[in-house]
Design an enzyme around this catalytic site. Structure first.
Site, PDB file in Angstrom:
ATOM      1  N   ASP A   1       0.932  -1.088  -0.118  1.00 50.16           N
ATOM      2  CA  ASP A   1      -0.019  -0.101  -0.117  1.00 50.16           C
ATOM      3  C   ASP A   1       0.975   1.559  -0.052  1.00 50.16           C
ATOM      4  O   ASP A   1       1.980   1.117  -0.493  1.00 50.16           O
ATOM      5  CB  ASP A   1      -0.918   0.010   1.178  1.00 50.16           C
ATOM      6  CG  ASP A   1      -2.412   0.887   0.960  1.00 50.16           C
ATOM      7  OD1 ASP A   1      -2.596   1.912   0.935  1.00 50.16           O
ATOM      8  OD2 ASP A   1      -3.458  -0.140   0.943  1.00 50.16           O
TER       9      ASP A   1
ATOM     10  N   HIS B   1      -3.542   6.111   3.702  1.00 52.87           N
ATOM     11  CA  HIS B   1      -4.271   5.054   3.405  1.00 52.87           C
ATOM     12  C   HIS B   1      -3.880   3.599   3.821  1.00 52.87           C
ATOM     13  O   HIS B   1      -4.518   2.657   4.162  1.00 52.87           O
ATOM     14  CB  HIS B   1      -4.482   4.880   1.689  1.00 52.87           C
ATOM     15  CG  HIS B   1      -5.143   4.034   1.122  1.00 52.87           C
ATOM     16  ND1 HIS B   1      -4.737   2.681   0.657  1.00 52.87           N
ATOM     17  CD2 HIS B   1      -6.478   3.975   0.771  1.00 52.87           C
ATOM     18  CE1 HIS B   1      -5.813   1.812   0.214  1.00 52.87           C
ATOM     19  NE2 HIS B   1      -6.896   2.684   0.202  1.00 52.87           N
TER      20      HIS B   1
ATOM     21  N   SER C   1     -11.264  -0.995  -0.926  1.00 50.46           N
ATOM     22  CA  SER C   1      -9.889  -1.030  -0.387  1.00 50.46           C
ATOM     23  C   SER C   1     -10.245  -1.103   1.264  1.00 50.46           C
ATOM     24  O   SER C   1      -9.530  -1.891   1.949  1.00 50.46           O
ATOM     25  CB  SER C   1      -9.201   0.558  -0.305  1.00 50.46           C
ATOM     26  OG  SER C   1      -8.426   0.805  -1.258  1.00 50.46           O
TER      27      SER C   1
END
Length: 715
Positions: A312, A365, A576
């Site tokens: 990520d 994220h 996600s």
């Protein structure tokens, strides 16, 4: 892939009507009665009216008119074969009732205005205006009754408190002693004299009773309620169980002695509810049965070490809610971004910290994804004055699971396919070249999470797909976000052979979730997990409040405030957020030992998923919504019964049950599944894997407008 904020590898008159539609003309549409045959005329104006479809699926309309017309406002559930023209207003209107059927399925008739704009004549005779034709449609009906164990009310009936739970050894009130076989205690075999046998047995009982009393007395102990259990065994109550055990074990005539432990009635266990400050906002875990799973963890059986790689943006190692949950730099954590033109790239290294760059304010994220899997439970280290001391919780709780951060997405939200391919191989424990040096992680990941992807072609994604195949061959399960494209286009690497593409679901207000509107649907989708509601629709079915307002159905997890340079928590939505929930459950299956390899883990996830939408695997949900409690054989934590109702397109409806369990739902045409069942994991979804159920399929249409399912036994 997150939907918010963005991330990743982007990432409806006349006489020609069907029999079910009877239109009444307004008086000005008919000439006066003069006793003579009227001369046909063509109206130059249009008037408001009602268009009842009744139970017909469609109706063909032809209204005399001289001029031009167009439909300027068409209800979403109606389709017109022609939307504009000149002369007679003529078209076929078709209704899709399901589009506006409410969640409660309690609206017997649908009604909506269709607005037409018209003009006629020329010069001083020119006229124009708008009219409203109100289209009504009767809904179709399904009835039935959910039968469950009998229930009653009474003022003299109390509710017992749940038994106290203890993790210590069971309480004992005495001991059970078994003596060795001796001439004095052997039974008489083959004797025809029943009386003699009874006398012999009585003598044997007396022998073992006297023997246990003598042994205890010699140790200064007093036996109470001595009771023979057989010719060789006896139970005795003692005040000091450990001392009695020691004394009796020293007697050579004793074969065995054990505590006489207390057994209790086994009621349904209570689910575990986290006490962390923001845990009540994390609705995804109860939806997938984690209250039961976390109770199961108290057995201590989730002990096998498992690593989940999060490929990520990197992560914030300094987030207090992740302390001790990550493999650190020097332990396999890795930044593999090779590009340096993004403002934060300094080449590959062993520090995958998600950095601050000019203009960046909030949102990490990778930190968000990691928290879904492994955020700590309980108190955290103090990190700022306004920071929560407990924050959120992660799915894996006390299981022996750690996250391996691998950074491939830069601070602008972009990643290259080559970096992703390299990272997949690295995370799987395969050797890769980093800065010209052959490198491999000391903590190969049994599960790899990819909350990233893009609408690239299969040909362009070949290198990533090859990497997925290599990782699979090395023993890793590769889980990836299916994409947030609002369509049916496959996203890669989720669509790669061997990858597990994960779709997103959200709350519906009913007893089954629905597909998130943004979640891509295509043949490679295998599973679904909570990813939240489209941020533009702002669903608030979770029932929680945040800062005095209803909280949107989004996923809350750990993040970072780059403006203040301090940890925070953030609501995000997307595939996600769905993908790491599948990865976390896969890790728990391995940690508990329910499964031992990637293939078995995926098979278990698929077999225990809650089938949503059309029966069987489908492009929207794959095999269905992950069910953590069923997958992990967790104990029952509830015992409710109810009904869930879905159509083949994945929409859910929740008709009310009366006190006798009867229901009547008003629905549109379509194929439906009704499931009456029990709810053992407390998630409000009835009749899942491992729960008793009664399932019926039925079809509603204008030729079959009513169905009675009869009694459905939810037990």
């Amino acid at each position: 892939m997150s939907r918010h904020p963005a991330s990743a590898l982007l990432g409806l008159l006349g006489l020609t009507l069907l029999s079910a539609c009877d239109v009444t003309f307004t008086p000005d549409m008919n000439p006066p009665d003069t006793g003579t045959t009227p001369v046909p005329t063509t109206p130059t104006t249009l008037a408001d009216r009602t268009v009842p479809l009744a139970q017909a699926a469609s109706a063909t309309l032809n209204v005399p008119f001289s001029g031009t017309w167009s439909a300027v406002s068409i209800p979403a559930w109606l389709r017109l074969s022609q939307q504009a023209g000149s002369g007679n207003v003529a078209f076929t209107v078709t209704a899709d009732r399901s589009l506006v059927t409410p969640l409660a399925a309690d609206q017997q008739t649908l009604s909506a205005p269709l607005t037409l704009s018209w003009s006629s004549g020329t010069g001083s005779a020119a006229r124009s205006g708008t009219v409203t034709w109100t289209v009504t449609a009767a809904q179709y009906s399904v009835t039935g009754r959910v039968t469950a164990p009998a229930q009653a009310q009474g003022n003299d009936i109390g509710t017992a408190a749940p038994p106290a739970r203890t993790d210590t050894a069971p309480e004992a009130r005495g001991v059970i002693v078994r003596y060795r076989a001796t001439p004095d205690t052997l039974g008489i075999q083959g004797t025809p004299d029943t009386r003699q046998a009874q006398q012999t047995q009585q003598a044997q009982w007396q022998t073992v009773t006297r023997q246990v009393a003598r042994t205890l007395s010699s140790a200064g102990l007093t036996g109470q309620a001595i009771r023979p259990l057989s010719s060789r065994s006896v139970a005795v109550q003692v005040s000091d169980v450990p001392a009695a055990l020691a004394a009796l074990r020293a007697d050579p005539s004793v074969e065995s002695v054990t505590p006489d432990v207390i057994l209790r009635a086994q009621a349904t266990a209570a689910p575990v509810t986290p006490t962390d400050q923001y845990a009540p906002l994390q609705w995804a875990y109860p939806l997938t049965g984690y209250g039961a799973v976390w109770r199961d963890m108290e057995s201590g059986t989730y002990s096998k070490a498992v690593t989940v790689a999060v490929i990520d943006t990197g992560v914030r190692f300094d987030h207090p809610d992740l302390k001790g949950q990550l493999w650190q730099p020097g332990e396999g954590a890795m930044d593999l971004i090779t590009s340096t033109g993004n403002g934060d790239g300094d080449g590959p290294d062993t520090d995958p910290t998600d950095p601050a760059v000019p203009g960046r304010s909030t949102g990490s994220h990778g930190t968000h994804v990691t928290g879904i899997i492994a955020a700590r439970w309980g108190l955290n280290d103090a990190s700022c004055a306004a920071c929560s001391l407990t924050g959120v919780v992660g799915a894996t709780r006390t299981a022996n699971v750690k996250v391996l951060p691998v950074r491939v997405i830069d601070a602008t939200g972009n990643a290259t396919e080559s970096d992703v391919a390299l990272a997949i191989r690295y995370a799987a424990g395969l050797p890769v070249s980093v800065n010209g040096v052959m490198t491999r992680t000391p903590h190969a990941a049994q599960v790899i999470n990819l909350s990233l992807g893009g609408a690239t072609s299969a040909a362009n994604a070949q290198e990533m797909c090859d990497a997925v195949q290599d990782a699979t061959a090395a023993g890793s399960l590769v889980v990836a976000a299916a994409g947030n494209g609002y369509g049916t286009l496959p996203y890669y690497p989720a669509a790669c052979p061997g990858a597990v593409a994960v779709a997103s679901v959200t709350l519906s207000g009913g007893s089954a979730p629905v597909r998130s509107t943004f979640s891509n649907a295509y043949p490679q989708v295998q599973l679904a997990a909570p990813g939240g509601a489209d941020p533009y629709t702002q669903g608030t079915f979770n029932g929680a409040a945040l800062n005095g307002k209803p909280m949107p159905d989004m996923i809350l997890s750990t993040s970072w405030d780059y403006q203040k340079n301090e940890p925070n928590y953030e609501l995000e939505v997307g595939t996600s957020q769905a993908s790491p929930q599948v990865a976390a459950l896969a890790a728990l299956l391995l940690s508990k030992g329910v499964t031992s390899d990637a293939a078995g883990t995926l098979a278990r996830l698929n077999a225990t998923a809650t089938d949503l939408g059309a029966a069987g695997r489908d492009d929207q949900f794959g095999y269905g919504l992950i069910n953590a409690a069923a997958a992990l054989n967790a104990p029952a934590v509830s015992s409710g019964h109810g009904l869930r109702l879905q159509d083949a397109r994945g929409r859910t409806y929740q008709p009310a049950l009366d006190t006798l369990g009867r229901f009547q739902a008003w629905l549109g045409d379509g194929i439906y599944r009704a499931v009456a069942g029990e709810d053992l994991n407390g998630n409000g979804i009835y009749g899942e894997t491992g729960e008793r159920r009664d399932e019926r399929s039925f079809t509603l249409s204008d030729t079959q407008p009513g169905v009675d399912l009869g009694d459905m036994q939810a037990r």
